[in-house]
Design a protein around this motif. Structure first.
Motif, PDB file in Angstrom:
ATOM      1  N   MET A   1     -41.432 -28.097  17.749  1.00 39.16           N
ATOM      2  CA  MET A   1     -42.085 -26.953  17.100  1.00 39.16           C
ATOM      3  C   MET A   1     -43.326 -27.431  16.340  1.00 39.16           C
ATOM      4  SD  MET A   1     -40.563 -24.300  14.248  1.00 39.16           S
ATOM      5  CE  MET A   1     -39.185 -23.705  15.200  1.00 39.16           C
ATOM      6  N   ASN A   2     -44.374 -26.610  16.386  1.00 41.08           N
ATOM      7  CA  ASN A   2     -45.597 -26.932  15.660  1.00 41.08           C
ATOM      8  C   ASN A   2     -45.383 -26.672  14.163  1.00 41.08           C
ATOM      9  OD1 ASN A   2     -48.103 -27.873  15.805  1.00 41.08           O
ATOM     10  ND2 ASN A   2     -49.057 -25.964  16.536  1.00 41.08           N
ATOM     11  N   ILE A   3     -45.549 -27.693  13.334  1.00 41.02           N
ATOM     12  CA  ILE A   3     -45.308 -27.502  11.897  1.00 41.02           C
ATOM     13  C   ILE A   3     -46.622 -27.069  11.227  1.00 41.02           C
ATOM     14  CG2 ILE A   3     -44.473 -28.586   9.762  1.00 41.02           C
ATOM     15  CD1 ILE A   3     -42.307 -28.956  11.710  1.00 41.02           C
ATOM     16  N   PRO A   4     -46.640 -25.895  10.553  1.00 42.34           N
ATOM     17  CA  PRO A   4     -47.877 -25.463   9.884  1.00 42.34           C
ATOM     18  C   PRO A   4     -48.175 -26.334   8.659  1.00 42.34           C
ATOM     19  CG  PRO A   4     -46.086 -23.957   9.382  1.00 42.34           C
ATOM     20  CD  PRO A   4     -45.547 -24.947  10.371  1.00 42.34           C
ATOM     21  N   GLU A   5     -49.402 -26.195   8.146  1.00 45.11           N
ATOM     22  CA  GLU A   5     -49.832 -27.016   6.993  1.00 45.11           C
ATOM     23  C   GLU A   5     -48.872 -26.878   5.815  1.00 45.11           C
ATOM     24  OE1 GLU A   5     -53.089 -28.902   7.163  1.00 45.11           O
ATOM     25  OE2 GLU A   5     -52.154 -28.570   9.100  1.00 45.11           O
ATOM     26  N   SER A   6     -48.380 -25.649   5.578  1.00 45.10           N
ATOM     27  CA  SER A   6     -47.479 -25.450   4.430  1.00 45.10           C
ATOM     28  C   SER A   6     -46.221 -26.303   4.595  1.00 45.10           C
ATOM     29  CB  SER A   6     -47.107 -23.967   4.299  1.00 45.10           C
ATOM     30  OG  SER A   6     -46.510 -23.502   5.496  1.00 45.10           O
ATOM     31  N   GLY A   7     -45.733 -26.407   5.833  1.00 50.70           N
ATOM     32  CA  GLY A   7     -44.533 -27.211   6.106  1.00 50.70           C
ATOM     33  C   GLY A   7     -44.794 -28.700   5.913  1.00 50.70           C
ATOM     34  N   PRO A  76     -38.633 -30.454   8.059  1.00 54.21           N
ATOM     35  CA  PRO A  76     -37.415 -31.176   8.463  1.00 54.21           C
ATOM     36  C   PRO A  76     -36.786 -31.938   7.294  1.00 54.21           C
ATOM     37  CG  PRO A  76     -39.188 -31.535  10.047  1.00 54.21           C
ATOM     38  CD  PRO A  76     -39.799 -30.809   8.889  1.00 54.21           C
ATOM     39  N   ARG A  77     -37.626 -32.471   6.404  1.00 51.62           N
ATOM     40  CA  ARG A  77     -37.078 -33.250   5.285  1.00 51.62           C
ATOM     41  C   ARG A  77     -36.325 -32.337   4.303  1.00 51.62           C
ATOM     42  NH1 ARG A  77     -34.333 -37.289   4.160  1.00 51.62           N
ATOM     43  NH2 ARG A  77     -34.447 -37.893   1.991  1.00 51.62           N
ATOM     44  N   MET A  78     -36.873 -31.137   4.063  1.00 53.44           N
ATOM     45  CA  MET A  78     -36.171 -30.173   3.192  1.00 53.44           C
ATOM     46  C   MET A  78     -34.806 -29.839   3.800  1.00 53.44           C
ATOM     47  SD  MET A  78     -37.771 -29.321   0.392  1.00 53.44           S
ATOM     48  CE  MET A  78     -39.334 -28.971  -0.426  1.00 53.44           C
ATOM     49  N   LEU A  79     -34.763 -29.662   5.112  1.00 54.51           N
ATOM     50  CA  LEU A  79     -33.482 -29.324   5.758  1.00 54.51           C
ATOM     51  C   LEU A  79     -32.489 -30.475   5.623  1.00 54.51           C
ATOM     52  CD1 LEU A  79     -34.727 -27.455   8.960  1.00 54.51           C
ATOM     53  CD2 LEU A  79     -33.698 -26.458   6.914  1.00 54.51           C
ATOM     54  N   ALA A  80     -32.991 -31.714   5.770  1.00 52.21           N
ATOM     55  CA  ALA A  80     -32.100 -32.881   5.636  1.00 52.21           C
ATOM     56  C   ALA A  80     -31.526 -32.945   4.221  1.00 52.21           C
ATOM     57  CB  ALA A  80     -32.872 -34.160   5.964  1.00 52.21           C
ATOM     58  N   LEU A  81     -32.373 -32.630   3.215  1.00 52.96           N
ATOM     59  CA  LEU A  81     -31.898 -32.666   1.826  1.00 52.96           C
ATOM     60  C   LEU A  81     -30.888 -31.543   1.559  1.00 52.96           C
ATOM     61  CD1 LEU A  81     -35.283 -33.544   0.106  1.00 52.96           C
ATOM     62  CD2 LEU A  81     -33.257 -34.998   0.207  1.00 52.96           C
ATOM     63  N   THR A  82     -31.099 -30.398   2.210  1.00 51.21           N
ATOM     64  CA  THR A  82     -30.136 -29.293   2.076  1.00 51.21           C
ATOM     65  C   THR A  82     -28.769 -29.718   2.626  1.00 51.21           C
ATOM     66  OG1 THR A  82     -31.852 -27.605   2.204  1.00 51.21           O
ATOM     67  CG2 THR A  82     -29.646 -26.919   2.837  1.00 51.21           C
ATOM     68  N   GLU A  83     -28.791 -30.349   3.797  1.00 51.43           N
ATOM     69  CA  GLU A  83     -27.517 -30.814   4.400  1.00 51.43           C
ATOM     70  C   GLU A  83     -26.831 -31.820   3.489  1.00 51.43           C
ATOM     71  OE1 GLU A  83     -28.609 -32.253   8.295  1.00 51.43           O
ATOM     72  OE2 GLU A  83     -29.296 -30.253   8.880  1.00 51.43           O
ATOM     73  N   GLN A  84     -27.641 -32.734   2.934  1.00 54.63           N
ATOM     74  CA  GLN A  84     -27.080 -33.770   2.053  1.00 54.63           C
ATOM     75  C   GLN A  84     -26.467 -33.134   0.792  1.00 54.63           C
ATOM     76  OE1 GLN A  84     -30.015 -36.903   1.395  1.00 54.63           O
ATOM     77  NE2 GLN A  84     -29.130 -37.267  -0.632  1.00 54.63           N
ATOM     78  N   LYS A  85     -27.181 -32.162   0.215  1.00 53.07           N
ATOM     79  CA  LYS A  85     -26.682 -31.519  -1.010  1.00 53.07           C
ATOM     80  C   LYS A  85     -25.392 -30.747  -0.714  1.00 53.07           C
ATOM     81  CE  LYS A  85     -29.897 -30.075  -4.013  1.00 53.07           C
ATOM     82  NZ  LYS A  85     -30.962 -29.213  -4.550  1.00 53.07           N
ATOM     83  N   ALA A  86     -25.377 -30.061   0.431  1.00 50.40           N
ATOM     84  CA  ALA A  86     -24.171 -29.298   0.796  1.00 50.40           C
ATOM     85  C   ALA A  86     -22.980 -30.250   0.975  1.00 50.40           C
ATOM     86  CB  ALA A  86     -24.430 -28.499   2.073  1.00 50.40           C
ATOM     87  N   GLN A  98     -31.338 -24.703   9.942  1.00 50.72           N
ATOM     88  CA  GLN A  98     -32.116 -24.511  11.179  1.00 50.72           C
ATOM     89  C   GLN A  98     -33.611 -24.575  10.867  1.00 50.72           C
ATOM     90  OE1 GLN A  98     -30.683 -21.419  13.858  1.00 50.72           O
ATOM     91  NE2 GLN A  98     -32.779 -20.919  14.417  1.00 50.72           N
ATOM     92  N   LEU A  99     -34.334 -25.307  11.724  1.00 49.64           N
ATOM     93  CA  LEU A  99     -35.792 -25.351  11.610  1.00 49.64           C
ATOM     94  C   LEU A  99     -36.331 -24.010  12.107  1.00 49.64           C
ATOM     95  CD1 LEU A  99     -38.002 -27.569  10.932  1.00 49.64           C
ATOM     96  CD2 LEU A  99     -38.299 -27.737  13.401  1.00 49.64           C
ATOM     97  N   LEU A 100     -37.016 -23.280  11.232  1.00 56.52           N
ATOM     98  CA  LEU A 100     -37.475 -21.939  11.609  1.00 56.52           C
ATOM     99  C   LEU A 100     -38.770 -21.636  10.868  1.00 56.52           C
ATOM    100  CD1 LEU A 100     -35.327 -18.901  12.218  1.00 56.52           C
ATOM    101  CD2 LEU A 100     -36.895 -18.695  10.309  1.00 56.52           C
ATOM    102  N   ASP A 101     -39.737 -21.098  11.589  1.00 55.54           N
ATOM    103  CA  ASP A 101     -41.039 -20.773  11.011  1.00 55.54           C
ATOM    104  C   ASP A 101     -41.052 -19.275  10.690  1.00 55.54           C
ATOM    105  OD1 ASP A 101     -43.662 -20.459  10.322  1.00 55.54           O
ATOM    106  OD2 ASP A 101     -44.496 -21.375  12.137  1.00 55.54           O
ATOM    107  N   SER A 107     -40.891 -15.944  17.531  1.00 59.59           N
ATOM    108  CA  SER A 107     -40.304 -17.095  18.241  1.00 59.59           C
ATOM    109  C   SER A 107     -38.822 -17.328  17.866  1.00 59.59           C
ATOM    110  CB  SER A 107     -41.102 -18.366  17.925  1.00 59.59           C
ATOM    111  OG  SER A 107     -40.930 -18.688  16.552  1.00 59.59           O
ATOM    112  N   TRP A 108     -38.299 -16.533  16.911  1.00 67.17           N
ATOM    113  CA  TRP A 108     -36.908 -16.739  16.474  1.00 67.17           C
ATOM    114  C   TRP A 108     -35.925 -16.432  17.596  1.00 67.17           C
ATOM    115  CZ3 TRP A 108     -36.525 -13.624  11.234  1.00 67.17           C
ATOM    116  CH2 TRP A 108     -37.419 -14.180  10.310  1.00 67.17           C
ATOM    117  N   GLN A 109     -34.840 -17.185  17.599  1.00 68.98           N
ATOM    118  CA  GLN A 109     -33.768 -16.855  18.545  1.00 68.98           C
ATOM    119  C   GLN A 109     -32.492 -16.652  17.747  1.00 68.98           C
ATOM    120  OE1 GLN A 109     -33.868 -19.809  21.651  1.00 68.98           O
ATOM    121  NE2 GLN A 109     -35.488 -18.638  22.627  1.00 68.98           N
ATOM    122  N   LEU A 110     -32.463 -15.570  16.978  1.00 71.99           N
ATOM    123  CA  LEU A 110     -31.313 -15.270  16.125  1.00 71.99           C
ATOM    124  C   LEU A 110     -30.633 -14.019  16.680  1.00 71.99           C
ATOM    125  CD1 LEU A 110     -32.998 -15.774  12.616  1.00 71.99           C
ATOM    126  CD2 LEU A 110     -31.420 -17.341  13.758  1.00 71.99           C
TER     127      LEU A 110
END
Ligand code: SAM
Length: 266
Positions: A1-7, A76-86, A98-101, A107-110
């Motif tokens: 996935m293309n990560i935007p500047e904010s990400g 991706p790093r925020m998601l990894a930290l979320t998993e670690q905290k959980a 889930q990585l989601l923009d 583009s979502w597949q929910l």
């Protein structure tokens, strides 16, 4: 996935985000108010979608109360930290990531009507101006009568304007008024968008009925002044008391630093 500047920006500061932002005294106090408010909206047993979850502070709090959360972010790093905290809090089974923009909801597949509600806090949704497409996509994945609860940085912040104007910094005093401004985080420049509550509701679309509006930051200053306030505990306590009173007066949401809004899926 293309990560935007904010990400890219938030990915770079993810490891210090809790120390620098989440654990600041004012942030902690505000998050406690936020949790009291969210607890009334989403009872134990709910299944929620979170947009821009950061380090998972809210997702873990929900999971500890028996709520299941699909915590999403573009970093991706925020998601990894979320998993670690959980995992550290023993609630990994109730927090999926889930990585989601949220800027590209097409583009979502929910799955349809899968969630009892959706939430997003601390200005994550200020990283997009695509609120209209977001409202449409969320109306598809949140069940009818489900709620959307968002914490959004406001276009007009009376306190920020007065503070910077008093310091003769008129540029900073008026920086949000055009509805967008360049932020620099982690050495990356990207646009931040500032809606008014009315503008946000209109953009979010007719599938959502506004239910509640509350402003925070009429007396408490914006985040760049949190450090100064933390060194003055008596002033901090006084401002918290005043803030609690002002928050119940919904017109304050138009002049507060941030607004919390609840919309209900029709
Ligand atoms: C200010 S942080 C807020 C984090 C968290 N909600 C909290 O309460 O601390 C904004 C978050 O939004 C995420 N974000 C920014 N742009 C995004 C996008 N286009 N799609 C999904 N997440 C995005 C960032 O990676 C970051 O984690």
């Amino acid at each position: 996935m293309n990560i935007p500047e904010s990400g890219i920006a938030f990915d770079r500061i993810a490891d210090t985000y809790d120390a620098d932002s989440t654990n600041a005294l004012v942030s902690r106090w505000l998050r406690r108010q936020l949790w009291a408010w969210l607890a009334t909206l989403f009872p134990s047993g709910s299944y929620l979608l979170e947009l821009g979850c950061g380090t998972g502070e809210d997702a873990v709090w929900f999971a500890q109360r028996g709520v299941r959360v699909l915590a999403t972010d573009i970093s991706p790093r925020m998601l990894a930290l979320t998993e670690q905290k959980a995992a550290e809090h023993g609630v990994a089974a109730r927090v999926q990531t889930q990585l989601l923009d949220f800027d590209r909801p097409e583009s979502w597949q929910l799955p349809e009507n899968a969630f009892d509600g959706v939430y997003s806090n601390y200005g994550a949704l200020n990283c997009t101006a695509n609120w209209s497409a977001l409202g449409t996509a969320l109306a598809r994945v949140v069940r009818p009568s489900g709620c959307a609860a968002f914490g959004i940085i406001n276009r007009f912040s009376l306190l920020e304007t007065l503070w910077h104007a008093a310091h003769l910094d008129l540029r900073t005093a008026s920086r949000r008024w055009r509805g967008k401004a360049i932020a620099q985080i982690g050495g990356v420049d990207f646009l931040i968008y500032y809606p008014t509550p009315r503008h946000f509701c209109a953009a979010f679309g007719a599938a959502w009925q506004p239910r509640m509006l509350r402003g925070w930051g009429i007396f408490l200053p914006p985040s760049d002044l949190y450090g100064a306030l933390a060194r003055r505990p008596r002033l901090f306590r006084l401002l918290c008391g005043l803030e609690r009173c002002a928050a119940h007066f919904s017109p304050s949401a138009y002049l507060a630093d941030q607004f919390w809004i609840v919309l209900q899926r029709r």
